[in-house]
Design a protein around this motif. Structure first.
Motif, PDB file in Angstrom:
ATOM      1  N   TYR A 217       9.493   7.732   8.227  1.00 34.64           N
ATOM      2  CA  TYR A 217       9.531   7.342   6.819  1.00 34.64           C
ATOM      3  C   TYR A 217       9.919   8.526   5.931  1.00 34.64           C
ATOM      4  O   TYR A 217      10.847   8.433   5.118  1.00 34.64           O
ATOM      5  CB  TYR A 217       8.167   6.783   6.400  1.00 34.64           C
ATOM      6  CG  TYR A 217       8.046   6.502   4.927  1.00 34.64           C
ATOM      7  CD1 TYR A 217       8.753   5.456   4.353  1.00 34.64           C
ATOM      8  CD2 TYR A 217       7.238   7.286   4.107  1.00 34.64           C
ATOM      9  CE1 TYR A 217       8.661   5.204   2.987  1.00 34.64           C
ATOM     10  CE2 TYR A 217       7.138   7.040   2.758  1.00 34.64           C
ATOM     11  CZ  TYR A 217       7.843   5.995   2.196  1.00 34.64           C
ATOM     12  OH  TYR A 217       7.748   5.750   0.853  1.00 34.64           O
ATOM     13  N   LEU A 218       9.213   9.651   6.087  1.00 30.91           N
ATOM     14  CA  LEU A 218       9.491  10.813   5.249  1.00 30.91           C
ATOM     15  C   LEU A 218      10.876  11.378   5.530  1.00 30.91           C
ATOM     16  O   LEU A 218      11.571  11.830   4.608  1.00 30.91           O
ATOM     17  CB  LEU A 218       8.422  11.883   5.453  1.00 30.91           C
ATOM     18  CG  LEU A 218       7.019  11.536   4.949  1.00 30.91           C
ATOM     19  CD1 LEU A 218       6.034  12.634   5.321  1.00 30.91           C
ATOM     20  CD2 LEU A 218       7.006  11.286   3.458  1.00 30.91           C
TER      21      LEU A 218
ATOM     22  N   ALA B 282       7.459  19.938   3.522  1.00 29.19           N
ATOM     23  CA  ALA B 282       6.225  20.398   4.154  1.00 29.19           C
ATOM     24  C   ALA B 282       5.445  19.222   4.752  1.00 29.19           C
ATOM     25  O   ALA B 282       4.891  19.330   5.855  1.00 29.19           O
ATOM     26  CB  ALA B 282       5.359  21.151   3.147  1.00 29.19           C
ATOM     27  N   MET B 283       5.415  18.106   4.026  1.00 28.91           N
ATOM     28  CA  MET B 283       4.747  16.909   4.561  1.00 28.91           C
ATOM     29  C   MET B 283       5.464  16.408   5.809  1.00 28.91           C
ATOM     30  O   MET B 283       4.825  15.993   6.780  1.00 28.91           O
ATOM     31  CB  MET B 283       4.689  15.812   3.497  1.00 28.91           C
ATOM     32  CG  MET B 283       3.780  16.151   2.351  1.00 28.91           C
ATOM     33  SD  MET B 283       3.753  14.849   1.117  1.00 28.91           S
ATOM     34  CE  MET B 283       2.829  13.611   1.993  1.00 28.91           C
ATOM     35  N   LEU B 284       6.791  16.449   5.794  1.00 31.68           N
ATOM     36  CA  LEU B 284       7.582  16.037   6.954  1.00 31.68           C
ATOM     37  C   LEU B 284       7.292  16.950   8.145  1.00 31.68           C
ATOM     38  O   LEU B 284       7.077  16.472   9.266  1.00 31.68           O
ATOM     39  CB  LEU B 284       9.070  16.056   6.607  1.00 31.68           C
ATOM     40  CG  LEU B 284      10.060  15.709   7.715  1.00 31.68           C
ATOM     41  CD1 LEU B 284       9.781  14.337   8.302  1.00 31.68           C
ATOM     42  CD2 LEU B 284      11.478  15.789   7.188  1.00 31.68           C
ATOM     43  N   ASP B 285       7.235  18.257   7.905  1.00 34.28           N
ATOM     44  CA  ASP B 285       6.920  19.206   8.979  1.00 34.28           C
ATOM     45  C   ASP B 285       5.542  18.944   9.567  1.00 34.28           C
ATOM     46  O   ASP B 285       5.357  19.000  10.789  1.00 34.28           O
ATOM     47  CB  ASP B 285       7.012  20.646   8.475  1.00 34.28           C
ATOM     48  CG  ASP B 285       8.431  21.117   8.238  1.00 34.28           C
ATOM     49  OD1 ASP B 285       9.379  20.438   8.719  1.00 34.28           O
ATOM     50  OD2 ASP B 285       8.600  22.147   7.562  1.00 34.28           O
ATOM     51  N   ASN B 286       4.568  18.658   8.709  1.00 36.93           N
ATOM     52  CA  ASN B 286       3.219  18.363   9.205  1.00 36.93           C
ATOM     53  C   ASN B 286       3.180  17.083  10.017  1.00 36.93           C
ATOM     54  O   ASN B 286       2.461  16.994  11.012  1.00 36.93           O
ATOM     55  CB  ASN B 286       2.212  18.287   8.057  1.00 36.93           C
ATOM     56  CG  ASN B 286       1.689  19.640   7.676  1.00 36.93           C
ATOM     57  OD1 ASN B 286       1.728  20.589   8.461  1.00 36.93           O
ATOM     58  ND2 ASN B 286       1.207  19.742   6.450  1.00 36.93           N
ATOM     59  N   SER B 287       3.933  16.084   9.598  1.00 34.01           N
ATOM     60  CA  SER B 287       3.941  14.831  10.363  1.00 34.01           C
ATOM     61  C   SER B 287       4.557  15.060  11.739  1.00 34.01           C
ATOM     62  O   SER B 287       4.130  14.465  12.724  1.00 34.01           O
ATOM     63  CB  SER B 287       4.673  13.722   9.606  1.00 34.01           C
ATOM     64  OG  SER B 287       6.046  13.999   9.476  1.00 34.01           O
ATOM     65  N   LYS B 288       5.547  15.953  11.827  1.00 33.79           N
ATOM     66  CA  LYS B 288       6.128  16.300  13.127  1.00 33.79           C
ATOM     67  C   LYS B 288       5.114  17.069  13.967  1.00 33.79           C
ATOM     68  O   LYS B 288       4.947  16.793  15.156  1.00 33.79           O
ATOM     69  CB  LYS B 288       7.387  17.155  12.948  1.00 33.79           C
ATOM     70  CG  LYS B 288       8.559  16.404  12.394  1.00 33.79           C
ATOM     71  CD  LYS B 288       9.743  17.333  12.162  1.00 33.79           C
ATOM     72  CE  LYS B 288      10.892  16.587  11.510  1.00 33.79           C
ATOM     73  NZ  LYS B 288      12.020  17.495  11.203  1.00 33.79           N
TER      74      LYS B 288
ATOM     75  N   MET C 251       0.836  -1.169   0.000  1.00 35.89           N
ATOM     76  CA  MET C 251       0.000   0.000   0.000  1.00 35.89           C
ATOM     77  C   MET C 251       0.890   1.246   0.000  1.00 35.89           C
ATOM     78  O   MET C 251       1.889   1.317   0.695  1.00 35.89           O
ATOM     79  CB  MET C 251      -0.892   0.000   1.230  1.00 35.89           C
ATOM     80  CG  MET C 251      -1.678   1.268   1.336  1.00 35.89           C
ATOM     81  SD  MET C 251      -3.199   1.251   2.211  1.00 35.89           S
ATOM     82  CE  MET C 251      -2.923   1.150   3.869  1.00 35.89           C
ATOM     83  N   LYS C 252       0.519   2.208  -0.802  1.00 32.43           N
ATOM     84  CA  LYS C 252       1.302   3.436  -0.898  1.00 32.43           C
ATOM     85  C   LYS C 252       1.028   4.333   0.298  1.00 32.43           C
ATOM     86  O   LYS C 252      -0.070   4.397   0.809  1.00 32.43           O
ATOM     87  CB  LYS C 252       0.965   4.165  -2.178  1.00 32.43           C
ATOM     88  CG  LYS C 252       1.413   3.397  -3.397  1.00 32.43           C
ATOM     89  CD  LYS C 252       1.733   4.330  -4.519  1.00 32.43           C
ATOM     90  CE  LYS C 252       2.227   3.499  -5.667  1.00 32.43           C
ATOM     91  NZ  LYS C 252       3.472   3.937  -6.155  1.00 32.43           N
ATOM     92  N   ARG C 253       2.081   5.015   0.732  1.00 33.20           N
ATOM     93  CA  ARG C 253       1.977   5.968   1.833  1.00 33.20           C
ATOM     94  C   ARG C 253       1.866   7.374   1.270  1.00 33.20           C
ATOM     95  O   ARG C 253       2.160   7.619   0.106  1.00 33.20           O
ATOM     96  CB  ARG C 253       3.231   5.910   2.711  1.00 33.20           C
ATOM     97  CG  ARG C 253       3.440   4.622   3.413  1.00 33.20           C
ATOM     98  CD  ARG C 253       4.716   4.729   4.195  1.00 33.20           C
ATOM     99  NE  ARG C 253       4.895   3.559   5.022  1.00 33.20           N
ATOM    100  CZ  ARG C 253       5.655   3.544   6.098  1.00 33.20           C
ATOM    101  NH1 ARG C 253       6.311   4.624   6.473  1.00 33.20           N
ATOM    102  NH2 ARG C 253       5.786   2.464   6.808  1.00 33.20           N
ATOM    103  N   ASN C 254       1.482   8.285   2.133  1.00 34.32           N
ATOM    104  CA  ASN C 254       1.498   9.698   1.750  1.00 34.32           C
ATOM    105  C   ASN C 254       2.919  10.059   1.347  1.00 34.32           C
ATOM    106  O   ASN C 254       3.870   9.695   2.002  1.00 34.32           O
ATOM    107  CB  ASN C 254       1.058  10.583   2.912  1.00 34.32           C
ATOM    108  CG  ASN C 254      -0.397  10.420   3.248  1.00 34.32           C
ATOM    109  OD1 ASN C 254      -1.190  10.028   2.409  1.00 34.32           O
ATOM    110  ND2 ASN C 254      -0.752  10.722   4.468  1.00 34.32           N
ATOM    111  N   GLY C 255       3.039  10.767   0.288  1.00 32.30           N
ATOM    112  CA  GLY C 255       4.349  11.201  -0.164  1.00 32.30           C
ATOM    113  C   GLY C 255       5.001  10.279  -1.172  1.00 32.30           C
ATOM    114  O   GLY C 255       5.983  10.670  -1.802  1.00 32.30           O
ATOM    115  N   ASP C 256       4.481   9.062  -1.338  1.00 35.90           N
ATOM    116  CA  ASP C 256       5.128   8.120  -2.255  1.00 35.90           C
ATOM    117  C   ASP C 256       5.172   8.638  -3.693  1.00 35.90           C
ATOM    118  O   ASP C 256       6.161   8.443  -4.390  1.00 35.90           O
ATOM    119  CB  ASP C 256       4.448   6.752  -2.213  1.00 35.90           C
ATOM    120  CG  ASP C 256       4.894   5.920  -1.039  1.00 35.90           C
ATOM    121  OD1 ASP C 256       5.889   6.289  -0.383  1.00 35.90           O
ATOM    122  OD2 ASP C 256       4.245   4.900  -0.753  1.00 35.90           O
TER     123      ASP C 256
END
Length: 73
Positions: free
Chosen positions: A56-57, A40-46, A1-6
């Motif tokens: 992962y990111l 930006a996705m990495l910052d949001n996950s933090k 399954m694909k993750r966000n950001g893939d």
């Protein structure tokens, strides 16, 4: 399954592969835009404490930075 950001990661890997072999074909702004989106996705996950996604990111971002550095040399 694909993750966000893939999708972004796959596209960055594709663009970096082309940039390595044919640097005049890929506009480096495309790569910077993709890295900005991934960051930006990495910052949001933090921010939202999504630890698995952050790990992962973060790993993918670091790997892509190493690829960019290798191409830039």
């Amino acid at each position: 399954m694909k993750r966000n950001g893939d999708y972004i990661i796959e596209q960055l890997n594709y663009n970096l592969a082309i940039a390595k072999d044919k640097p005049n074909v890929i506009d480096e702004r495309n790569i910077r835009l993709g890295m900005g989106l991934l960051n930006a996705m990495l910052d949001n996950s933090k921010k939202y404490k999504q630890m698995d996604m952050e790990k992962y990111l973060g790993n993918q971002y670091a790997m892509l930075e190493r690829k960019i550095a290798a191409i830039s040399q």
